[in-house]
Design a protein around this motif. Structure first.
Motif, short mmCIF file in Angstrom:
data_model
loop_
_atom_site.label_atom_id
_atom_site.label_comp_id
_atom_site.label_asym_id
_atom_site.label_seq_id
_atom_site.Cartn_x
_atom_site.Cartn_y
_atom_site.Cartn_z
N ALA A 176 0.36 -1.40 0.21
CA ALA A 176 0.17 -0.17 -0.15
C ALA A 176 0.46 1.53 0.30
N ASP A 177 2.08 1.91 0.76
CA ASP A 177 2.81 2.30 0.50
C ASP A 177 2.35 3.63 1.34
N VAL A 178 1.34 3.00 2.48
CA VAL A 178 0.80 4.47 3.01
C VAL A 178 1.29 3.80 4.04
N LEU A 179 1.93 4.48 5.57
CA LEU A 179 2.03 4.36 6.67
C LEU A 179 0.73 4.99 7.45
N SER A 180 0.39 3.55 8.79
CA SER A 180 -0.59 4.56 9.27
C SER A 180 -0.83 3.06 10.21
N LEU A 181 -0.98 3.30 11.71
CA LEU A 181 -1.31 2.67 12.17
C LEU A 181 -2.78 2.34 12.41
N ASN A 182 -3.45 2.66 11.75
CA ASN A 182 -4.92 1.73 11.92
C ASN A 182 -5.73 1.35 9.89
N SER A 183 -5.94 -0.07 10.12
CA SER A 183 -6.07 0.29 8.76
C SER A 183 -8.28 0.69 8.92
N GLU A 222 -10.73 -11.38 4.67
CA GLU A 222 -10.26 -11.73 5.25
C GLU A 222 -9.07 -10.82 4.53
N TYR A 223 -8.24 -10.00 5.76
CA TYR A 223 -7.23 -9.24 5.51
C TYR A 223 -6.56 -8.97 7.08
N GLU A 224 -5.15 -9.03 6.77
CA GLU A 224 -4.24 -8.28 7.71
C GLU A 224 -2.86 -7.38 7.66
N ILE A 225 -2.77 -6.24 8.18
CA ILE A 225 -2.28 -5.30 7.73
C ILE A 225 -0.88 -5.92 8.46
N LEU A 226 -0.01 -6.13 7.56
CA LEU A 226 1.60 -6.56 7.55
C LEU A 226 1.83 -5.06 8.76
N GLU A 227 3.45 -5.70 9.35
CA GLU A 227 4.28 -4.84 9.63
C GLU A 227 5.06 -3.73 8.78
N ASN A 228 4.87 -4.12 7.49
CA ASN A 228 5.78 -2.72 6.68
C ASN A 228 4.48 -2.07 6.62
N ASN A 229 3.34 -1.99 6.84
CA ASN A 229 1.77 -1.75 6.32
C ASN A 229 1.78 -1.99 4.50
N HIS A 230 2.02 -3.39 4.23
CA HIS A 230 1.39 -4.20 3.12
C HIS A 230 0.28 -4.25 3.86
N ILE A 231 -1.06 -4.78 2.91
CA ILE A 231 -2.18 -5.45 2.70
C ILE A 231 -2.31 -7.27 2.64
N ALA A 232 -2.26 -7.55 3.20
CA ALA A 232 -2.17 -9.21 2.77
C ALA A 232 -3.90 -9.83 2.75
#
Length: 871
Positions: A611-618, A676-686
């Motif tokens: 996503a190349d977007v820094l965020s603590l939340n989805s 289903e999704y998870e935001i990985l530590e590098n702000n990638h959307i899995a």
């Protein structure tokens, strides 16, 4: 004195490790006990688990008891409804949840009454939107078990509200729907009371004497007397029901106020990764929901405008068959193989029914149009938005070449995707026996044509020999490009240049595979695992750039371990063949299709988007809104120490889209069937594509210690849940400067909703099943139309357009903006309107539609508005 309201009930899973056919036999005999207990006053009340579908099923086998059932329901001894089935709330569409309550209440009223309490005792989490859905049906009280965090509210009783202010008085049966059974067989009163008094802050307490397919407790009154006689606390036990309980509870005050969703495993298991079990079911269900909501129901309303009476009773039966698959176990896929096969069969049935109804209406309308000519193509836009992107059509012609023209005779640009020469005569054993005059061509094309909102428009096919057509041509480029993106593929890396944000994103999409030692309820990482990332291979790529739709195709294989044993030893001995297609069509979406054949066991595969977007939340969508979630949930590091039932994994459900945003930009992923999704530590959307597992439930998982979920006492193998089959995964990526939920909802609807069309021709009688059948046109000739309903400039978002009866139709809209708005809708079809609730009952004054507009003032954030329009 505290008052314990004891209510007799059964929790009746429609299906689980057993099939519905197996459990119905138990129900047939069980209802004999229920009738006997109520007619002899052994019980004053009996609650049939809040779902009326099982009563409908029962009466198919014992119709002679219909009048007895009606009498008991009218007398409020047998309590039924309000749901049709015990719905899942997190991966089922908002419209499906609304229809579940609508048909549940409607069916219950046919028996005489319904329990006016929302009741979901076993759903795997509660959606933040449920209070406003329940309020839409005049339901003000709610009972549930799973998902409430102790950190959010330790009380059993509280007021739960949605973002629009809708509110329900809520009771959390935190020990489970079965705990009250202890008063039947447990004389240890102190222990029983200690457990059900935990979290009680009011004088009135609810105690469920129930259980899975539980028999009737004929001695309930005696056991209540026993507990009253033996308790050493200031407690009065009474036989009661849920409605009477809430009447008493509402006399108390100072309830805590709670908002948001309930997805915590602090008190009970919540199964945070169940959203990816049995992907094949979830994909098909999602497809059917879209077919009903965005195709079939709008087509029925279009038909109304042309004199075609909508078959609302037929629609009800189609919906009900779909809703049978929405009970929490059924929707989530945590069942035996034989049960999952039954679910597949029902989903296929509904798919065929919805497509056939869709095909019939389209053909009936088009064959009734005045002045139609051979080779006219009629295109339906079933959404109230302008559609401007290339349309995919399949055209049948006698000649190999043709031109397309609009109603003004102007040529329309199109590109050929493929062309096939087909024989239409009687089939022979050898091709040499065919009559050469009976061949024709089927040409798949992309058409550059704009459609007005909610319209039926015509283009004409003119067959012309020796004309040059634009064919989709392979290029030597190493990229594809449209107005929004340039996508490179080289050095085994997909790179996206986002033109709007002037941003280059490397390793933009890749696959990730890891082992799964879990079951159909939960993902569980193996103790020894090998996580593998796959960035595709350059030598297999082909590019199509000189066309309306730019396409990149990659064919290759993903090498992974065959099973957990090979994964432990890091042996890559299985090849997963796949085809990845990426398309650009000037919509602002990067449209992605992945097709693969799974041939490995016990693993989880995910598509990862940078996503190349820094965020603590989805941010993800919910049935009627959006919700912001922490990428790293609270208590992820200390959940065992504080005694939670399972890990609060950073794995979340979504319906249609998930996003990351900050002040500078946003990234959105939309899907068809992936839940289903998870935001990985590098702000990638899995995105979890699928989980391949072989057991219904297993004990002592790393993320879920203790007894097995599901059936505690038996390993139930589910080899079908390994999903050894070919599967397709569809998602789209979108980059923007801002996050606008209303815009994303509209873009999702356009992305996920194809355009129905019909060609007037007799060459190809198999464009669909019903094309072969003959039918009379409507008695009155019709004309095509444009722009019946227009949301193009509205601040409100479409939820559904649906027929109410022969003389009216409904619009359901929601305010997805972050603030209150005034909503305006352009309506060219209808004379009067009134605001209704979700039961289609009038709650506003009937008004004339003036200047083709309906204006709605002061629509609160998140508010759902239901409108009935008289034609």
């Amino acid at each position: 004195m505290k008052k314990v309201h004891v209510y007799a009930n059964t929790h009746w899973d429609y299906e689980w490790y057993f099939t519905a056919n197996e459990s119905i036999i138990q129900l047939i005999y069980h209802m004999d006990e229920v009738i006997e207990a109520l007619e002899t006053d052994k019980l004053s009340y009996y609650f049939l688990d809040g779902q009326v579908s099982i009563l409908e099923e029962y009466l198919k086998y014992v119709p002679k008891n219909l009048e007895t059932i009606k009498k008991l329901v009218r007398e409020k001894k047998l309590l039924i409804g309000p749901w049709f089935t015990q719905t899942d709330e997190l991966i089922i569409s908002g419209e499906s949840i609304v229809r579940n309550l609508f048909y549940g209440i409607k069916t219950s009223l046919e028996f005489g009454n319904y329990m006016n309490v929302g009741y979901l005792p076993d759903s795997f989490g509660q959606s933040q939107d449920l209070p406003k859905i329940l309020n839409g049906f005049n339901i003000k009280n709610f009972i549930f078990w799973r998902g409430l965090s102790k950190d959010v509210c330790s009380d059993r009783e509280f007021l739960w509200s949605s973002d629009d202010g809708s509110e329900v008085l809520t009771y959390n049966i935190k020990n489970g729907y079965y705990y009250g059974g202890n008063i039947i067989y447990n004389d240890d009163i102190k222990t029983v009371e200690k457990n059900f008094l935990d979290g009680v802050s009011k004088e009135n307490i609810l105690l469920s004497v129930g259980g899975d397919q539980r028999y009737v407790d004929f001695n309930l009154k005696d056991r209540i007397k026993f507990y009253n006689a033996k308790t050493d606390k200031d407690i009065l036990y009474v036989e009661s029901n849920c409605e009477d309980f809430f009447k008493e509870l509402r006399k108390e005050n100072d309830f805590r106020k709670v908002t948001g969703e309930f997805l915590s495993p602090s008190n009970s298991k919540i199964h945070r990764s169940i959203y990816s079990s049995r992907y094949d079911h979830k994909y098909l269900n999602d497809k059917i929901e879209r077919k009903l909501i965005y195709h079939l129901e709008p087509l029925m309303v279009m038909g109304q405008s042309l004199g075609l009476v909508p078959k609302v009773d037929m629609l009800e039966q189609i919906w009900k068959k779909l809703l049978l698959n929405h009970a929490h176990d059924s929707a989530c896929g945590c069942n035996s193989d034989k049960t999952n096969r039954s679910i597949s069969s029902r989903l296929i049935d509904v798919d065929q029914l919805s497509y056939s109804a869709y095909d019939y209406i389209i053909k009936k309308i088009c064959e009734s149009i005045e002045d139609k000519k051979e080779n006219d193509v009629f295109i339906f836009n079933t959404l109230p938005y302008r559609r401007e992107n290339p349309i995919k059509l399949e055209i049948s012609t006698k000649s190999e070449n043709f031109i397309l023209q609009n109603s003004n005779g102007k040529n329309i640009k199109y590109d050929v995707i493929s062309k096939e020469k087909v024989y239409r005569g009687s089939i022979k054993r050898t091709e040499g026996e065919h009559n050469p005059d009976l061949y024709y061509y089927i040409t798949k094309i992309y058409v550059n044509y704009q459609l007005t909102p909610f319209s039926l428009e015509k283009i004409t096919v003119n067959e012309i020999e020796n004309i040059k057509t634009n064919e989709k041509r392979l290029t030597q480029d190493k990229f594809i490009e449209d107005s929004f993106y340039k996508i490179y593929f080289e050095n085994e890396t997909i790179t996206i240049f986002d033109k709007k944000n002037n941003n280059i994103i490397k390793n933009a999409i890749y696959l990730e595979d890891d082992g799964d030692d879990g079951d159909t309820y939960d993902y569980s990482p193996p103790i020894l695992d090998k996580k593998i990332k796959h960035y595709f291979k350059e030598q297999t790529s082909i590019f199509f750039n000189e066309s309306l739709v730019k396409t990149l195709k990659i064919n290759n294989c993903f090498k992974i371990p065959l099973d957990l044993k090979n994964r432990e030893n890091e042996i890559l001995n299985e090849e997963i063949n796949y085809e990845l297609t990426i398309e650009l069509n000037n919509s602002g979406n990067i449209i992605t299709h992945l097709t693969l054949e799974n041939t490995a066991f016990d693993h989880r595969m995910r598509a990862v988007i940078n996503a190349d977007v820094l965020s603590l939340n989805s941010i993800a969508d919910t049935p009627f809104g959006t919700i912001e979630r922490l990428n790293k949930p609270e208590h992820l590091d200390d959940w065992k120490e504080i005694g939670w039932k399972e890990e609060p994994s950073p794995i979340y459900p979504f319906l249609n889209f998930v996003s990351l945003k900050n002040k500078e930009k946003s990234a959105i992923v939309m899907s068809k069937g992936i839940k289903e999704y998870e935001i990985l530590e590098n702000n990638h959307i899995a995105l979890t594509l699928f989980r391949s597992v072989g057991f219904l439930g297993k004990p002592d998982l790393i993320r879920r210690p203790g007894i097995a979920s599901g059936q505690e006492f038996k390993y139930i193998e589910t080899p079908d849940s390994q999903l050894m089959k070919k599967m397709t995964f569809k998602f789209a990526i979108r980059f923007d400067k801002q996050f606008d939920a209303r815009l994303i909802k509209e873009e999702y609807q356009k992305y996920s909703t194809s355009l129905p069309y019909y060609q007037v021709q007799n060459l190809n009688l198999f464009t669909n099943t019903l094309k072969y059948f003959v039918m009379h046109p409507l008695k009155e000739k019709l004309k095509s139309f444009e722009n019946l309903i227009d949301f193009s400039v509205s601040k409100l978002s479409l939820s559904s357009i649906f027929p109410v009866d022969e003389k009216s139709y409904g619009l359901r809209v929601v305010n997805l903006n972050s603030e209150e708005v005034d909503g305006s809708l352009k309506i060219n079809f209808g004379k009067y309107y009134e605001i209704i609730n979700m039961l289609n009952e009038k709650i506003g004054v009937k008004q004339e539609i003036k200047n083709s507009k309906i204006n709605i003032s002061n629509v609160k954030k998140g508010e759902i508005i239901n409108i009935k329009i008289y034609i």
